[in-house]
Write a protein that holds these residues in place. Structure first.
Motif, PDB file in Angstrom:
ATOM      1  N   ARG A   7       4.001  24.857  -7.314  1.00  0.00           N
ATOM      2  CA  ARG A   7       3.471  26.143  -7.750  1.00  0.00           C
ATOM      3  C   ARG A   7       2.207  25.979  -8.596  1.00  0.00           C
ATOM      4  N   ASP A   8       2.189  24.937  -9.450  1.00  0.00           N
ATOM      5  CA  ASP A   8       1.055  24.790 -10.363  1.00  0.00           C
ATOM      6  C   ASP A   8       0.422  23.397 -10.347  1.00  0.00           C
ATOM      7  N   GLY A   9       0.643  22.629  -9.285  1.00  0.00           N
ATOM      8  CA  GLY A   9       0.041  21.301  -9.231  1.00  0.00           C
ATOM      9  C   GLY A   9       0.518  20.497  -8.038  1.00  0.00           C
ATOM     10  N   TYR A  10       0.561  19.193  -8.208  1.00  0.00           N
ATOM     11  CA  TYR A  10       0.973  18.259  -7.161  1.00  0.00           C
ATOM     12  C   TYR A  10       1.935  17.245  -7.747  1.00  0.00           C
ATOM     13  N   PHE A  11       2.908  16.821  -6.944  1.00  0.00           N
ATOM     14  CA  PHE A  11       3.886  15.836  -7.379  1.00  0.00           C
ATOM     15  C   PHE A  11       3.997  14.761  -6.305  1.00  0.00           C
ATOM     16  N   LEU A  12       3.870  13.502  -6.720  1.00  0.00           N
ATOM     17  CA  LEU A  12       3.944  12.381  -5.790  1.00  0.00           C
ATOM     18  C   LEU A  12       5.344  11.777  -5.870  1.00  0.00           C
ATOM     19  N   ARG A  13       6.111  11.990  -4.794  1.00  0.00           N
ATOM     20  CA  ARG A  13       7.477  11.483  -4.743  1.00  0.00           C
ATOM     21  C   ARG A  13       7.512  10.085  -4.133  1.00  0.00           C
ATOM     22  N   LYS A  14       8.616   9.408  -4.315  1.00  0.00           N
ATOM     23  CA  LYS A  14       8.820   8.085  -3.721  1.00  0.00           C
ATOM     24  C   LYS A  14       8.696   8.174  -2.199  1.00  0.00           C
ATOM     25  N   ALA A  15       9.224   9.231  -1.613  1.00  0.00           N
ATOM     26  CA  ALA A  15       9.148   9.423  -0.160  1.00  0.00           C
ATOM     27  C   ALA A  15       7.698   9.571   0.290  1.00  0.00           C
ATOM     28  N   ASP A  16       6.870  10.228  -0.523  1.00  0.00           N
ATOM     29  CA  ASP A  16       5.456  10.388  -0.193  1.00  0.00           C
ATOM     30  C   ASP A  16       4.740   9.032  -0.208  1.00  0.00           C
ATOM     31  N   VAL A  17       5.089   8.208  -1.180  1.00  0.00           N
ATOM     32  CA  VAL A  17       4.504   6.868  -1.277  1.00  0.00           C
ATOM     33  C   VAL A  17       4.917   6.047  -0.052  1.00  0.00           C
ATOM     34  N   HIS A  18       6.190   6.145   0.333  1.00  0.00           N
ATOM     35  CA  HIS A  18       6.703   5.413   1.486  1.00  0.00           C
ATOM     36  C   HIS A  18       5.967   5.827   2.762  1.00  0.00           C
ATOM     37  N   THR A  19       5.768   7.110   2.949  1.00  0.00           N
ATOM     38  CA  THR A  19       5.060   7.623   4.123  1.00  0.00           C
ATOM     39  C   THR A  19       3.617   7.125   4.142  1.00  0.00           C
ATOM     40  N   ALA A  20       2.945   7.191   2.995  1.00  0.00           N
ATOM     41  CA  ALA A  20       1.558   6.713   2.910  1.00  0.00           C
ATOM     42  C   ALA A  20       1.491   5.217   3.210  1.00  0.00           C
ATOM     43  N   GLU A  21       2.462   4.468   2.717  1.00  0.00           N
ATOM     44  CA  GLU A  21       2.505   3.027   2.953  1.00  0.00           C
ATOM     45  C   GLU A  21       2.667   2.723   4.448  1.00  0.00           C
ATOM     46  N   GLN A  22       3.543   3.451   5.114  1.00  0.00           N
ATOM     47  CA  GLN A  22       3.726   3.271   6.561  1.00  0.00           C
ATOM     48  C   GLN A  22       2.436   3.574   7.313  1.00  0.00           C
ATOM     49  N   ASN A  23       1.784   4.667   6.934  1.00  0.00           N
ATOM     50  CA  ASN A  23       0.535   5.048   7.588  1.00  0.00           C
ATOM     51  C   ASN A  23      -0.545   3.991   7.393  1.00  0.00           C
ATOM     52  N   LEU A  24      -0.619   3.441   6.196  1.00  0.00           N
ATOM     53  CA  LEU A  24      -1.616   2.407   5.921  1.00  0.00           C
ATOM     54  C   LEU A  24      -1.322   1.126   6.697  1.00  0.00           C
ATOM     55  N   ARG A  25      -0.055   0.776   6.810  1.00  0.00           N
ATOM     56  CA  ARG A  25       0.306  -0.410   7.596  1.00  0.00           C
ATOM     57  C   ARG A  25      -0.085  -0.232   9.062  1.00  0.00           C
ATOM     58  N   GLN A  26       0.162   0.960   9.595  1.00  0.00           N
ATOM     59  CA  GLN A  26      -0.216   1.241  10.983  1.00  0.00           C
ATOM     60  C   GLN A  26      -1.728   1.169  11.148  1.00  0.00           C
ATOM     61  N   LEU A  27      -2.467   1.680  10.169  1.00  0.00           N
ATOM     62  CA  LEU A  27      -3.919   1.627  10.211  1.00  0.00           C
ATOM     63  C   LEU A  27      -4.412   0.181  10.185  1.00  0.00           C
ATOM     64  N   ILE A  28      -3.819  -0.640   9.333  1.00  0.00           N
ATOM     65  CA  ILE A  28      -4.209  -2.052   9.243  1.00  0.00           C
ATOM     66  C   ILE A  28      -3.924  -2.770  10.554  1.00  0.00           C
ATOM     67  N   GLU A  29      -2.773  -2.509  11.165  1.00  0.00           N
ATOM     68  CA  GLU A  29      -2.452  -3.110  12.461  1.00  0.00           C
ATOM     69  C   GLU A  29      -3.489  -2.711  13.512  1.00  0.00           C
ATOM     70  N   ARG A  30      -3.842  -1.454  13.509  1.00  0.00           N
ATOM     71  CA  ARG A  30      -4.830  -0.955  14.479  1.00  0.00           C
ATOM     72  C   ARG A  30      -6.187  -1.617  14.250  1.00  0.00           C
ATOM     73  N   LEU A  31      -6.588  -1.768  12.988  1.00  0.00           N
ATOM     74  CA  LEU A  31      -7.854  -2.411  12.672  1.00  0.00           C
ATOM     75  C   LEU A  31      -7.883  -3.852  13.172  1.00  0.00           C
ATOM     76  N   HIS A  32      -6.760  -4.566  13.023  1.00  0.00           N
ATOM     77  CA  HIS A  32      -6.690  -5.939  13.521  1.00  0.00           C
ATOM     78  C   HIS A  32      -6.886  -5.980  15.037  1.00  0.00           C
ATOM     79  N   LYS A  33      -6.325  -4.998  15.746  1.00  0.00           N
ATOM     80  CA  LYS A  33      -6.471  -4.950  17.200  1.00  0.00           C
ATOM     81  C   LYS A  33      -7.914  -4.637  17.611  1.00  0.00           C
ATOM     82  N   LEU A  34      -8.628  -3.919  16.764  1.00  0.00           N
ATOM     83  CA  LEU A  34     -10.001  -3.516  17.074  1.00  0.00           C
ATOM     84  C   LEU A  34     -11.046  -4.514  16.592  1.00  0.00           C
TER      85      LEU A  34
END
Length: 91
Positions: free
Chosen positions: A32-59
């Protein structure tokens, strides 16, 4: 975004940087009045970054030739061609 004097003081006291605010707002959930970073949000971001790194290695080593806004071709240059490409690189 404007950061109040009070918020600047709190950031400093809590060891946070203004870039940290961007990360919280980018990956956290909006409340309602800001943003909250949950553990689940960190986990999701970490997965996305790992996928990005894997893709970069392939490219790695691929080359895209452009002309203005048009992609002309893409290929994997030889070692000799890579050296020529890098000599002409804009830094």
């Amino acid at each position: 975004m404007n950061i109040s004097t009070h918020a600047q003081q709190r950031l400093q006291q809590r060891g946070l940087f203004s870039g940290d605010l961007d990360l919280i707002m980018m990956h956290g959930i909006e409340t309602r009045d800001g943003y909250f970073l949950r553990k689940a949000d960190v986990h999701t971001a970490e997965q996305n970054l790992r996928q990005l790194i894997e893709r970069l290695h392939k490219l790695e080593g691929k080359y895209v030739v452009i002309d203005g806004d048009d992609v002309i071709t893409t290929y994997h240059p030889t070692k000799k061609k890579t050296q020529r490409i890098l000599r002409k690189a804009k830094h």
